[in-house]
Design an enzyme around this catalytic site. Structure first.
Site, PDB file in Angstrom:
ATOM      1  CE  LYS A  79      -1.624  -1.243  -0.642  1.00 30.98           C
ATOM      2  NZ  LYS A  79      -1.257  -1.918   0.381  1.00 30.98           N
ATOM      3  CB  SER A 148       1.157  -4.691  -0.309  1.00 33.74           C
ATOM      4  OG  SER A 148       0.312  -4.240   0.871  1.00 33.74           O
ATOM      5  CB  SER A 172       1.138  -4.102   3.643  1.00 34.21           C
ATOM      6  OG  SER A 172       0.458  -5.307   3.437  1.00 34.21           O
TER       7      SER A 172
END
Length: 466
Positions: A79, A148, A172
């Site tokens: 990420k 997210s 997330s």
């Protein structure tokens, strides 16, 4: 889609260990899948093909001499909040671009285990949202992948990589895992996985975590990620157990808490039906079901926002004052709102959080695992911002998606998203929360259900279509 990319992490690891395939062949299969799907799902900020190929060649030479374990030679996505030496960390925002000078411990552990970093995935800007607008859901590109960590979940679900890293401040890791039909573990217990070298949203609530396609793969990735890091003040200096040991013992003897309050309030009927069916199946497998009242549940959302808003604003204070125009409107509004939270309100939220943690710990004296829906509603269509309930009530998606997931962040408990069914308009996933420092029991419980179902084996139909 190559049959190689459909394998689980555990399966491809065995092929690499036996030298039935090379790390370069595995990487090439994954890169082909990325090229085939990226226009549809836009999961990546950048694909590090040259770096990955060099690492794969080096890995093949290593495997011939010494196999480092199940991540050796396996492509992984990171990420774009995690630093990687020499690669910009953008947090999917023009307001933030940092070139890390060194790899943080969590990335270094992956590399030391032989993992091949394929690229960095999109996040909702600064992880401050629940839809990851730059990415799309591989099961239906017209829908959000969640956020997210939307890019990470999307690329794992699309069989572009076998595992990816995420972060979780209010859901997330678990929200996109639920929407994309992957397994997502919100950092085990707070501090179990080191947090240095990642762009923060809320210091008190941030949790890293793995995203994979099976519970076994999650255990294998967690084994590498977990451990003490002196650079992280929250890191736990505790022994890391063998997560694979005893993983297949089943559910007999485990006490499963079924909440009487909160987690089944205002839930899509298909969501509740799927989770109730999962509970019934667990009972058939020998689980002991215990009805529980979740204490102080009405305080979960107020406490989460009372902590997250001011902490995020503190982190972004300088950048927001110098370049507010570089932030997207939704993130800028939240950051400005955080400046209005008083120190008194912030400290009160922390105090209530402590009281809640104590009360929940008492609840866990009666149970081993809590089972509940991850989300109350399915994945929304791209561009939607609210959900309208049958009675006409309108709920903002950011509130709906974090209503249940925030429990794990506020309490700090390890929480696992596990696929438990499909419907005509989205996915249905259940979450399990376990006791502090007892990720093993949580993973054991998840694997028992996973083995009795096939939800995790269903790959997106659109993937590889062009």
């Amino acid at each position: 889609m190559s049959s190689l990319t459909r394998l689980t992490l555990a399966q491809v690891a065995q092929k690499l260990k036996a030298r039935e395939v090379s790390a370069v062949e595995v990487l090439d299969a994954c890169l082909t899948q990325v090229r085939s799907t990226e226009k549809q799902i836009s999961a990546y900020v950048c694909v590090l093909e040259d770096q990955a190929r060099a690492a794969a060649h080096a890995t093949d030479a290593d495997i011939r001499g010494r196999w480092k374990g199940p991540l050796h030679g396996v492509p992984v996505a990171v990420k774009d909040l995690y630093d990687i030496a020499g690669v910009p960390t953008t947090a999917s925002s023009p307001a933030h671009e940092l070139d890390a000078q060194q790899d943080p411990a969590r990335v270094r552990r992956l590399q030391d285990a032989g993992a091949v970093i394929l690229g960095k995935t999109h996040t909702h800007e600064f992880a401050y949202g629940r839809i990851t607008p730059k990415s799309r859901n591989p099961r239906d590109p017209g829908r959000t992948p969640g956020g997210s960590s939307g890019g990470s979940a999307a690329t794992v679900a699309a069989c572009c990589v076998y595992l990816a890293t995420g972060t979780d401040t209010g859901g997330s890791v678990r929200i996109p895992s639920s929407m994309c039909n992957t397994v997502g573990l919100k950092q085990p217990t707070v501090g179990r996985v080191h947090g240095a070298g990642v762009s923060s949203l809320s210091w008190s609530l941030d949790h890293p975590g793995p995203i994979t396609r099976t519970v076994e793969d999650t255990a294998l990735m967690l084994q590498v990620m977990a451990g003490f890091d002196p650079a992280d003040p929250r890191s736990l200096d505790e022994p890391v157990p063998s997560y694979a040991e005893g993983l297949g013992q089943g559910v007999k003897g485990l006490r499963w808490g079924v909440p009487k309050n909160y987690f089944f309030d205002r839930v899509d009927p298909e969501v509740e039906s799927a989770v109730r069916a999962a509970i019934d199946q667990l009972k058939e497998l020998g689980a002991e079901l215990v009805e529980v009242e979740v204490p102080m549940a009405e305080q979960i959302i107020p406490v989460k926002f009372g902590i997250m808003l001011p902490e995020a604003s503190a982190y972004h204070r300088t950048m927001l004052r110098e370049s507010p125009e570089l932030y997207t409107a939704d993130v800028r509004i939240l950051l400005e709102l955080g400046d209005l939270v008083t120190a008194t309100d912030y400290l009160q939220a922390q105090r209530v959080r402590t009281l809640m943690q104590r009360a929940v710990a008492e609840m866990y004296q009666r149970i081993d695992v809590l089972i509940a829906p991850t989300l109350p509603i399915p994945a929304a269509r791209s561009g939607e911002e609210v959900h309208t309930w049958p009675d006409g009530t309108v709920e903002a998606l950011v509130m709906a998606y974090t209503r249940f997931t925030s429990f794990g962040n506020v309490t700090g408990l390890p929480t696992l998203n596990l696929p438990c069914g499909f419907s005509k308009d989205g996915l249905r996933s259940a979450c399990r929360s376990g006791r502090p420092l007892d990720e093993k029991t949580l993973l054991r419980a998840g694997l028992a259900y996973e083995k009795a179902t096939t939800w995790h084996q269903r790959h997106p139909e659109l993937i590889g279509a062009g």
